[in-house]
Design an enzyme around this catalytic site. Sequence first.
Site, PDB file in Angstrom:
ATOM      1  N   SER A 188      16.272  32.496  67.079  1.00  0.00           N
ATOM      2  CA  SER A 188      17.153  31.692  67.923  1.00  0.00           C
ATOM      3  C   SER A 188      18.401  32.373  68.452  1.00  0.00           C
ATOM      4  O   SER A 188      19.111  31.787  69.271  1.00  0.00           O
ATOM      5  CB  SER A 188      17.585  30.435  67.183  1.00  0.00           C
ATOM      6  OG  SER A 188      16.571  29.488  67.281  1.00  0.00           O
ATOM      7  N   LYS A 223      27.944  27.696  67.976  1.00  0.00           N
ATOM      8  CA  LYS A 223      26.800  26.791  68.075  1.00  0.00           C
ATOM      9  C   LYS A 223      27.115  25.500  67.324  1.00  0.00           C
ATOM     10  O   LYS A 223      27.744  25.544  66.252  1.00  0.00           O
ATOM     11  CB  LYS A 223      25.571  27.478  67.464  1.00  0.00           C
ATOM     12  CG  LYS A 223      24.272  26.697  67.570  1.00  0.00           C
ATOM     13  CD  LYS A 223      23.115  27.556  67.041  1.00  0.00           C
ATOM     14  CE  LYS A 223      21.781  26.871  67.122  1.00  0.00           C
ATOM     15  NZ  LYS A 223      20.676  27.739  66.665  1.00  0.00           N
ATOM     16  N   SER A 278      16.854  28.554  69.782  1.00  0.00           N
ATOM     17  CA  SER A 278      17.586  27.322  69.910  1.00  0.00           C
ATOM     18  C   SER A 278      19.058  27.491  70.271  1.00  0.00           C
ATOM     19  O   SER A 278      19.691  26.524  70.701  1.00  0.00           O
ATOM     20  CB  SER A 278      17.501  26.551  68.587  1.00  0.00           C
ATOM     21  OG  SER A 278      18.133  27.291  67.555  1.00  0.00           O
TER      22      SER A 278
HETATM   23  N1  GLN Z   1      11.882  29.067  67.962  1.00  0.00           N
HETATM   24  C1  GLN Z   1      11.938  29.057  66.542  1.00  0.00           C
HETATM   25  C2  GLN Z   1      11.717  27.675  66.024  1.00  0.00           C
HETATM   26  O1  GLN Z   1      11.561  26.807  66.796  1.00  0.00           O
HETATM   27  C3  GLN Z   1      13.246  29.621  66.090  1.00  0.00           C
HETATM   28  C4  GLN Z   1      14.295  28.643  65.780  1.00  0.00           C
HETATM   29  C5  GLN Z   1      15.526  29.251  65.174  1.00  0.00           C
HETATM   30  O2  GLN Z   1      15.615  30.460  65.012  1.00  0.00           O
HETATM   31  N2  GLN Z   1      16.460  28.390  64.806  1.00  0.00           N
HETATM   32  O3  GLN Z   1      11.683  27.441  64.859  1.00  0.00           O
END
Ligand code: GLN
Length: 487
Positions: free
Chosen positions: A185, A86, A161
């Site tokens: 994410s 990532k 994400s």
């Molecule tokens: N969807 C969650 C957020 O927007 C998770 C994001 C993540 O785990 N980086 O914060």
Amino acid sequence: MTPSEIGNFSFRYTSINSFQQQLAEGATTCVQVVNYYLAQIASQKHLNAFTAIFNSAALERAAELDLRLSDSNQMLPLHGVVVAIKDVLCYKGHPVTAASHVLENFESIYNATAVQRLLDAGAIVIGMCNCDEFAMGSTNENSAYGPVLNALDNERVPGGSSGGSAVAVQAGLCMVSLGSDTGGSVRQPADFCGVVGLKPTYGRISRYGLIAYASSFDQIGIFGNSVQDVAKVLEVIAGPDDMDGTCSACAVEKYTVTPQKQDNRKYRFAYLVPTIELPGLDTEIKQAIEGLFKKLRSEGHSVEGIPFPLLEYIVPAYYILTTAEASSNLGRFDGVRYGPQAKDVKLTLTEFYKLNRSNGFGKEVKRRIMLGSFVLSAGYYDAYFTKAQQLRRLIFDQTEAIFANFDAILMPVSPTTAFKLGEKMADPVAMYLADIYTVFANLAGLPAMAIPMYKHSNGMGFGIQVLTNRFKEVCLHRISEMLSNTI
Ligand code: GLN
């Protein structure tokens, strides 16, 4: 993954073990498989899964690994394994952007510990995966480099994400990938893309070299085609690190487990009753999960519902605490230390910062910085931040109590399958609420695995999430292996 022909070389990936078997037998080489994956990536460009591809560096490394194997006949633990990471993980000498304009043209000057351990174990990093800007989002639509498409249905999101990392495995563009999981994410995009996704215990993998979103929640996670592949990578990258004071000194155990067939253990599963009764839970997902509970009971496991009245508070608590931490973590991106700078020399220092940050950050990141600054401000700190911290403590204590009597908690990964592109972008609160099943593990620091199991009538996949107590990854992998063989 369909077999592909490159020249007269055909390759089909099934698992790290069988790939390494082929390497050992001389049936394939690292250079051949890197060429294979580069061709796959080029043919699937429309998915937008990568922000950078390291063609020549990956091929050079592959050649070195081939030479090493033929010279010494020694296979490293992840010898030749093609990994995508990532775009929030530092890989020395390569760009890292967090999918933000603020980090345009920035190159890592050191390796993240997880990346260093992958490299030491013989893995090949093929590229950086697209993601939501600074890992903030659930659909990958917040990237400065455009959305990633779900490979199964290009009109749907891959989740976020770490959407690029999920699609890279889903579409066969690498063998395994790394993401980060602050509130789901890794698990949610894994679920949306039909691959396995692991978020380990907070502190199991060093966060050194991971660009911070919310430091007391962030954890590097792993995507793979199987529980076994994920376990193999975890064994390599987990463990103590002097560079991260929050990284646990707990010894790394053997997470790779032998196939479940010989394992007749009977488990005590819990589920939190309101997770199944949530009005927004898709009925097919609900039915599948209830069916699974029945099946597990018929096989001699116990599956017991327990009340959990705190469920309705966990999304608000998560968004208060993570935005507070983010507003602090992202303070460094000011155009002086990082990022494009305003050229107007007549600006005051404050105007200069404002302009750089306004131009550098996207809408969602700005929204979260403002929210975080608000909940930390003098007049509201106790009402929001302190309350959310207290709730986090309660969740922590209650999970301890649950795990005194149960081996694992089972719950959905997401209330729905992958959304259509754009479906939730106009309503950030609806988007946040969809994180209801994933943020729990991060608030409590628990390890959790998303396992693909079912197909929805809309054509998309979904699965189940398994959570165990902190540092019980061995149990987590064992149960996950069993469940992935259940359907
Ligand atoms: N969807 C969650 C957020 O927007 C998770 C994001 C993540 O785990 N980086 O914060």
